[in-house]
Design a protein around this motif. Structure first.
Motif, mmCIF file in Angstrom:
data_model
loop_
_atom_site.group_PDB
_atom_site.id
_atom_site.type_symbol
_atom_site.label_atom_id
_atom_site.label_comp_id
_atom_site.label_asym_id
_atom_site.label_seq_id
_atom_site.Cartn_x
_atom_site.Cartn_y
_atom_site.Cartn_z
ATOM 1 N N TRP A 40 42.359 49.423 49.566
ATOM 2 C CA TRP A 40 41.779 48.916 48.389
ATOM 3 C C TRP A 40 41.293 49.924 47.296
ATOM 4 C CZ3 TRP A 40 43.204 43.927 47.839
ATOM 5 C CH2 TRP A 40 43.085 43.140 48.897
ATOM 6 N N GLU A 41 41.940 49.756 46.267
ATOM 7 C CA GLU A 41 41.320 50.347 44.894
ATOM 8 C C GLU A 41 40.007 49.633 44.532
ATOM 9 O OE1 GLU A 41 42.466 53.026 43.173
ATOM 10 O OE2 GLU A 41 43.887 53.090 44.774
ATOM 11 N N PRO A 42 39.122 50.108 43.705
ATOM 12 C CA PRO A 42 37.776 49.540 43.548
ATOM 13 C C PRO A 42 38.368 48.250 42.742
ATOM 14 C CG PRO A 42 37.670 51.807 43.369
ATOM 15 C CD PRO A 42 38.955 51.549 43.514
ATOM 16 N N GLY A 43 37.742 47.147 43.070
ATOM 17 C CA GLY A 43 38.061 45.927 42.234
ATOM 18 C C GLY A 43 39.479 45.427 42.224
ATOM 19 N N GLU A 44 40.362 45.756 42.886
ATOM 20 C CA GLU A 44 41.525 45.339 43.142
ATOM 21 C C GLU A 44 41.715 43.646 43.475
ATOM 22 O OE1 GLU A 44 44.244 47.738 45.713
ATOM 23 O OE2 GLU A 44 45.960 46.854 44.922
ATOM 24 N N HIS A 45 40.821 43.571 44.360
ATOM 25 C CA HIS A 45 40.423 42.016 44.789
ATOM 26 C C HIS A 45 39.015 41.781 44.301
ATOM 27 C CE1 HIS A 45 41.023 38.184 47.416
ATOM 28 N NE2 HIS A 45 39.771 38.464 47.171
ATOM 29 N N ASN A 46 38.798 40.579 43.859
ATOM 30 C CA ASN A 46 37.354 40.346 43.209
ATOM 31 C C ASN A 46 37.080 38.812 43.449
ATOM 32 O OD1 ASN A 46 38.333 39.463 40.987
ATOM 33 N ND2 ASN A 46 37.748 41.067 39.613
ATOM 34 N N SER A 97 33.119 47.378 43.471
ATOM 35 C CA SER A 97 33.544 47.999 41.784
ATOM 36 C C SER A 97 32.025 47.956 41.018
ATOM 37 C CB SER A 97 34.517 47.149 40.982
ATOM 38 O OG SER A 97 34.174 45.996 40.987
ATOM 39 N N TYR A 98 31.596 46.829 40.839
ATOM 40 C CA TYR A 98 30.483 46.968 40.008
ATOM 41 C C TYR A 98 29.283 47.799 40.316
ATOM 42 C CZ TYR A 98 32.172 42.886 37.703
ATOM 43 O OH TYR A 98 33.066 41.863 36.708
ATOM 44 N N CYS A 99 29.102 47.847 41.697
ATOM 45 C CA CYS A 99 28.103 48.701 42.228
ATOM 46 C C CYS A 99 28.221 50.037 41.982
ATOM 47 C CB CYS A 99 27.823 48.365 43.615
ATOM 48 S SG CYS A 99 29.304 48.680 44.643
ATOM 49 N N THR A 155 47.799 35.002 36.378
ATOM 50 C CA THR A 155 46.670 36.011 35.789
ATOM 51 C C THR A 155 47.569 37.221 35.216
ATOM 52 O OG1 THR A 155 45.132 35.428 37.219
ATOM 53 C CG2 THR A 155 45.280 37.838 36.529
ATOM 54 N N GLY A 156 46.959 37.941 34.250
ATOM 55 C CA GLY A 156 47.934 38.900 33.427
ATOM 56 C C GLY A 156 48.000 40.291 34.052
ATOM 57 N N ASN A 157 46.590 40.722 34.420
ATOM 58 C CA ASN A 157 46.404 42.128 34.814
ATOM 59 C C ASN A 157 47.387 42.547 35.928
ATOM 60 O OD1 ASN A 157 44.822 44.310 36.523
ATOM 61 N ND2 ASN A 157 43.672 43.817 34.452
ATOM 62 N N ALA A 158 48.111 43.655 35.476
ATOM 63 C CA ALA A 158 49.009 43.992 36.445
ATOM 64 C C ALA A 158 48.417 44.934 37.663
ATOM 65 C CB ALA A 158 50.029 45.378 35.699
ATOM 66 N N PHE A 159 47.251 45.573 37.528
ATOM 67 C CA PHE A 159 46.652 46.006 38.679
ATOM 68 C C PHE A 159 46.306 45.072 39.743
ATOM 69 C CE2 PHE A 159 42.110 46.875 39.955
ATOM 70 C CZ PHE A 159 42.500 48.094 40.988
ATOM 71 N N LYS A 160 45.560 43.931 39.265
ATOM 72 C CA LYS A 160 45.255 42.805 39.996
ATOM 73 C C LYS A 160 46.503 42.235 40.775
ATOM 74 C CE LYS A 160 40.702 42.642 38.511
ATOM 75 N NZ LYS A 160 39.658 42.904 39.332
ATOM 76 N N ARG A 161 47.635 41.916 39.903
ATOM 77 C CA ARG A 161 48.939 41.547 40.397
ATOM 78 C C ARG A 161 49.478 42.264 41.468
ATOM 79 N NH1 ARG A 161 51.130 37.532 36.984
ATOM 80 N NH2 ARG A 161 53.128 38.032 37.402
ATOM 81 N N ALA A 162 49.369 43.553 41.156
ATOM 82 C CA ALA A 162 49.976 44.333 42.219
ATOM 83 C C ALA A 162 49.224 44.278 43.765
ATOM 84 C CB ALA A 162 49.911 45.890 41.742
ATOM 85 N N GLY A 163 48.171 43.878 43.641
ATOM 86 C CA GLY A 163 47.368 43.605 44.746
ATOM 87 C C GLY A 163 48.007 42.488 45.601
ATOM 88 N N ALA A 164 48.970 41.864 45.089
ATOM 89 C CA ALA A 164 49.523 40.528 45.809
ATOM 90 C C ALA A 164 50.196 40.981 47.200
ATOM 91 C CB ALA A 164 50.082 39.415 44.994
ATOM 92 N N GLY A 165 50.833 41.761 46.956
ATOM 93 C CA GLY A 165 51.810 42.392 47.889
ATOM 94 C C GLY A 165 53.097 41.551 48.125
ATOM 95 N N VAL A 166 53.130 40.451 47.176
ATOM 96 C CA VAL A 166 54.495 39.653 47.414
ATOM 97 C C VAL A 166 54.713 39.599 45.763
ATOM 98 C CG1 VAL A 166 53.891 38.446 49.522
ATOM 99 C CG2 VAL A 166 53.110 37.592 47.275
ATOM 100 N N PRO A 167 55.948 39.303 45.363
ATOM 101 C CA PRO A 167 56.245 39.088 44.099
ATOM 102 C C PRO A 167 55.577 37.894 43.664
ATOM 103 C CG PRO A 167 58.367 39.449 45.228
ATOM 104 C CD PRO A 167 57.190 39.429 46.434
ATOM 105 N N LEU A 168 55.067 37.809 42.581
ATOM 106 C CA LEU A 168 54.373 36.612 41.944
ATOM 107 C C LEU A 168 55.298 35.809 40.871
ATOM 108 C CD1 LEU A 168 50.974 38.462 41.202
ATOM 109 C CD2 LEU A 168 51.352 36.688 43.018
ATOM 110 N N VAL A 169 55.405 34.669 41.441
ATOM 111 C CA VAL A 169 56.464 34.108 40.772
ATOM 112 C C VAL A 169 56.380 32.535 40.494
ATOM 113 C CG1 VAL A 169 58.382 35.012 42.165
ATOM 114 C CG2 VAL A 169 57.671 32.923 43.023
ATOM 115 N N HIS A 170 57.130 31.886 39.448
ATOM 116 C CA HIS A 170 56.808 30.575 39.100
ATOM 117 C C HIS A 170 55.773 30.457 37.845
ATOM 118 C CE1 HIS A 170 58.810 29.311 42.776
ATOM 119 N NE2 HIS A 170 57.535 29.518 43.449
#
Lengths: 422, 422, 422, 422
Positions: free
Chosen positions: D292-298, C20-22, C154-169
């Motif tokens: 992956w989307e850019p930055g989806e995992h960092n 990403s940063y690059c 972690t709050g970010n919905a985009f990052k959370r969606a990357g989990a591929g499993v429901p994030l719980v607890h």
């Protein structure tokens, strides 16, 4: 038999697409007695389905009917939550005297809500509470119910997908004969348990049906059940027998596990326990497991008193002696003979049969054949369902009160239907 | 009234410790009519509990009783799975003509199993399937049932702990007035939804009771419900109204949400839908949500035909016109007046009241007081329960068919009980 | 400054799309010293990003460099797992004498693996083990890492969606000022905790950043942090401060929570702890929480000894006295002044600023503006990043060792970039 | 060799109880070269542990050291996030030319963070995203890491218990030879997959180590791996090979799966990839999986440039030709011969051996014997660890650069230690 065009409009327009049996049997039923249902035009159908095992004593059994009408006429308590009622007391006393005491079973009785899945949910909760672990082992092709806890220990992928959430905390193990006898019983399960590196979360409990009804009439051998009970004891897991479909005399004995000589830690009963098709279920467990706090599990209809009345009448009528049991085993022998002959005749089609008591299945190598047989049987006036993961098994589940003539009639229609779908 | 020593032995020795109501009311009930229950010694109890809202038309309502007896006598289908029956057809037609059409509600009807928790489980499954997301928002002090899916959206910590597994996929939001009016409605919820960094998994649905019965008779304002419905629409979440306790006329209108002028996407009904205390439940949803595959959700007792018969009779008797509705609202006004007076009298004790239609609650600042009032009322022959997270609310839930005299009798006993526990 | 066409081919052809940063800074960097990076063509870039807070002492700090070269030259242990080494001993002793003892902090030190998310995972595990509960509360717009445990808080919905499993607890609560000051602090959180019917699973711990870096430079007030610490103590929840980005002097004090006068139960450190950009992290906790069994949590690179060497040198160089702290606060004051001016100038654009020590953010009402400013700054030779749920905040994170001239240079470029994107 | 009293105080007083290896080897290490570590008193230890497989090229390998010192001296970028740097470019180009192209492997390269568990977390996320399913199958005695996602597919019950939350979405299957050859390979796994009623959630992926290091040096046969790869392809599951410990030449070939002739969909590398013990890891996957989307995992330390420098030097030095590979296989043959003799000699003790390349294990029937051997070896100056679920296996993991003399020295000490613990 001629089929008249059924008037199904309100079912088609208003009822949800989720409806299923009514699609296979497109008539509108009106009344029923004993082993026979009648549609609104008066056509009769011999019932080898028995409410999926809920009508072991037949439709509108006259003894139970009398007790129910008397109770309703005298304004007996209908809805009782978990309040003490005379009807509930009679049921508890009769259940103790006719079921528990003669079998030397020391169980506490819980009314967890009136459906099978309520009972399974309660059993799983209690097991997890008692052991302080969340993992439960179930078996391939198990069926335990549609609510989220029960569904997680149910095998059917189609039903599981309906959950809409990942089903977790359950791990399937091979049911008896699942791997065709190529693997020693419990080799895999025991290895997982003994190996601290196996990755299996130590289960709180194992839940099992002695015969898997929905799963395709898979019959566990008595020695397999004994080995399972032994494994549970040695490895500190509770044994839950889900006797919802196979209990209440379906296999001969009141409980289906009696033949194996085991005593589960927890037992669920439902379907035929009320005897009259009324919603009722029980969760039984050893006294040391009665760790519930008052009200920790509840449910609006857990005190369905009309069901207690018919249940009491059923126990008094059919379980005061061994007559029903003997009759069931004898009729079962008769069915077995007929199926042996049928399958021999159709050996080239790869039909095989299995069962115990009055629950039997015929599995067809051509899986679609089972549905065809069921359809043809309906045309001949016999209600008979399929089961198994791909519906490949025709399932015989007549009322235990079926007469010898009715049994022969049904077996004849079955044989004819098999022949005609060859 | 003198109390005789009850004979409870089999309940104490055989029934599980999970039993609860029977502890508070240590008598054995035998029969009941209208608003009154009678124990085995003939003592009568005025019933302001009504089977936790399952007996809106009173115990053993004579019109429903007649219909039920007729049906049973003529051997109507008792247990019908989801087969088409004449009883089911009558119910569906009557539900359409008496409930849906007059309200211009275009719902499909699902029979998900006969208990409330079956209906909630079906509603949650369907919402998750429709939206492809697992998260559901519920509200503080919600009560939706005891099976695993329903329990996860229920607030009570004691009940939740019974699950034995972590309850996930649900997030609580503040119910109306939860924060004492110090926070604008839905400020927090909407902010979570609009903020992509909030950490809230986007919910498939919101499940709400318009009045929380078990939660302490917390009454949502109509504008709050409208704002919630609007939020759901704007944020692509399905709105599920759990009308199991508050539907079937409890608040005056048939559905409790009618007053607010909203149309939920999914509605659950149970408790009083059969009208006779028989297990029955419905899940209603907009036609575009009818995404079920045949048999994707099922249940042995989803076709409890005797319940369909009484349900049909109840709809025909009470919902063909607005008489019951008017009566309920009028009686509700009467109750409100009595409670206003009572709470004014006891202002120094911090008693406050709230309610709508024929569901009312009195909250006591000294929380234990509510249980004391309930106990004292029982001694005076009135069955009245507590609710709320710490049982701090006395809950009035008389049958809608209660007479004016009975209502006054109950309110008098209540006032007396409050005074005597001061 | 002219931009030459970068040779990025292998990055584009071989490296994953996840980079990403690059993409934002399309040059190939080669070397760096202090506050400046140089690309392969020799162009210099002033660095107000500092490795996302990992380079508080600048790039290739000469003192640390010397220590590292010495260590490597004499073949000091490079990879040490959790074996005792002289380098580790020196670090531990220096951390005790320069960090813990002067602050009267009685923490045990754990090396959980060399990345921030390793430390957060360890902290969460330990908190859950200590309290026997699985639930954890985090805050809106929190960032704690990308592995499954950290991602769930972690709050970010985009990052959370990357989990591929429901994030719980995990359950989010409003961070300081999240609701614009319209709601009393912790009103909602405390109400959920005190109400036994709220539906919140009692949390084992609360995890918080004192300033949310990724979340948009959201600065918690000292009194809010104190109230949070008090809430945790009163409600039996552990307080975890994730000081990975804001610790190591970023806010002036070594720990960012010192200003508030609180003592968290668990602290995570990473990023600048090695001082040289080398992977290293720590998990600190009160001695009574040191409930780990030997080896219960491990990791291959938890003994990254070269990082211990630079970490020790950094502590000795910068934390033996208060010079760096004073300098950081002074420079912070300078930045604040510049931003005040800038935002006043651009008031019509709705730019606001916030920060503490040497971490500052400018939020733009037109959210895309922040990215435009960052792009323009890069063209002018300044590396500066955006953060916040929609990237609406320009984030200033210069090395703490930045000179006054460099600071002015960067602030000038920033101001110019803001002007040019108006 | 005499043991002096180690000065461990700060480790004992300040470091967490979680430390483990340092307990077995109670000395303070100071420097190291090649196959030998030295403690602070100058005592040398032959290293057959090699940083748990992180030091395949020995400690402070002079070629890599030179490259690293040069880079640091000229102020090369140390911390690069995922920015393009010359060091990263060199690594990518060298990895392509020396590793991927010669093996005709068309993988995209992801830098997921510098530890093994970062790579596993990324692999699992990607697999779940690609397949839209959350379930993953792992194997008995697997070890994949300590963060929550990796831990859920790790077998060790002790490590799993540290999670503090139920570990879900993973199901263990039997590793090669787990059931002692009594069951056909994949009989159970394939049956679960083909049966729509099995209860196994259809897995997104299977994650496997070709040789389980932590699990006890369990060596999968090439045909088993091929059958697994075939099963994955037929049943639409991604195959993830975790080559963190066994890759980078440990088994001879660069990737441990090459011998079997399979091409996994996803590969994780770490430990020896940097060659110098510096934290670094890679996740490799087929181009069509690069979703992956850019930055989806960092991750902060995913651009650990000093590690890229040593990694590049290692690839250039050892993987430009087949010399190291040949040497490893030859040395492996030598070890095998020695172990064959040793186990023959100790046949009565039930010692068996297994391994491939330069990774070998000796399993003792008396499980505690392994720890005793390890302890005794340490007294004789050899570092050698145990593994397996109960630590019953002595594990040989010398640097691949070990000399013939060192190898013999180590094998001699091992044999002596076995004898002395008889």
């Amino acid at each position: 038999m001629t089929m008249t065009e059924p008037v199904l409009s309100v079912f088609e327009t208003l009822e949800s697409e989720v409806r299923s049996y009514c699609r296979a049997w497109p008539v509108v039923f009106e009344h029923a007695t004993g082993s026979r249902l009648y549609d609104e035009h008066g056509s009769g159908y011999l019932d080898f389905f028995a409410g999926a095992g809920s009508l072991n004593y037949g439709h509108n059994n006259p003894v139970l009917k009398r007790a129910l009408l008397d109770y309703l006429e005298r304004d007996g308590i209908t809805h009782g939550l978990d309040m003490a009622t005379t009807a509930k007391r009679s049921f508890l006393e009769t259940f103790r005297s006719h079921v528990l005491e003669p079998r030397a079973l020391n169980y506490k009785v819980m009314f967890p809500g009136p459906t099978g899945t309520n009972a399974v949910e309660a059993a799983l909760k209690l097991a997890r509470k008692a052991k302080g672990r969340e993992s439960v082992v179930s078996f391939t092709n198990a069926f335990h119910g549609m609510s989220l806890g029960s569904l997680a220990v149910t095998g059917n992928a189609f039903k599981r997908a309906g959950a809409g959430v990942p089903l977790v905390h359950g791990t399937p193990m091979p049911f008896d004969n699942y791997l065709g006898g190529r693997v020693p019983d419990f080799l895999w399960f025991e290895r997982l348990l003994e190996d601290q590196g196996s990755g299996l979360n130590h289960p709180a409990a194992v839940i099992v049906e002695t015969i898997q009804g929905e799963g395709g009439i898979n019959v566990a051998r008595a020695e397999w059940l004994r080995a399972l009970a032994d494994l549970c004891r040695r490895r500190d897991m509770l044994l839950i027998v889900d006797d919802i479909q196979m209990g209440c005399g379906r296999t001969g004995e009141f409980f289906s596990f009696e033949e194996a000589g085991i005593t589960p830690d927890i037992v669920t009963l439902s379907k035929s326990i009320s005897g009259y098709g009324l919603p009722m279920s029980l969760c039984l467990f050893k006294p040391e497991l009665d760790l519930w706090e008052p009200g920790e599990h509840n449910g609006t209809f857990r005190g369905n008193n009309p069901a207690f009345v018919t249940a009491t009448a059923a126990l008094e009528t059919y379980w005061a002696d061994g007559v029903l049991r003997e009759r069931t085993l004898a009729q079962g022998g008769h069915v077995e003979g007929a199926l042996r002959e049928l399958c021999a005749e159709h050996a080239r089609l790869g039909a095989t049969y299995r069962g115990r008591g009055l629950v039997w299945g015929i599995e067809f190598a051509h899986k679609e054949r089972a549905a065809a047989v069921s359809r043809r049987a309906f045309e001949h006036g016999l209600l008979i369902e399929t089961s198994g993961p791909e519906g490949e098994v025709v399932k015989l589940l007549p009322p235990l009160t079926v007469t010898a003539d009715e049994l022969d009639e049904g077996l004849d229609i079955l044989a004819r239907s098999v022949r005609e779908t060859a």
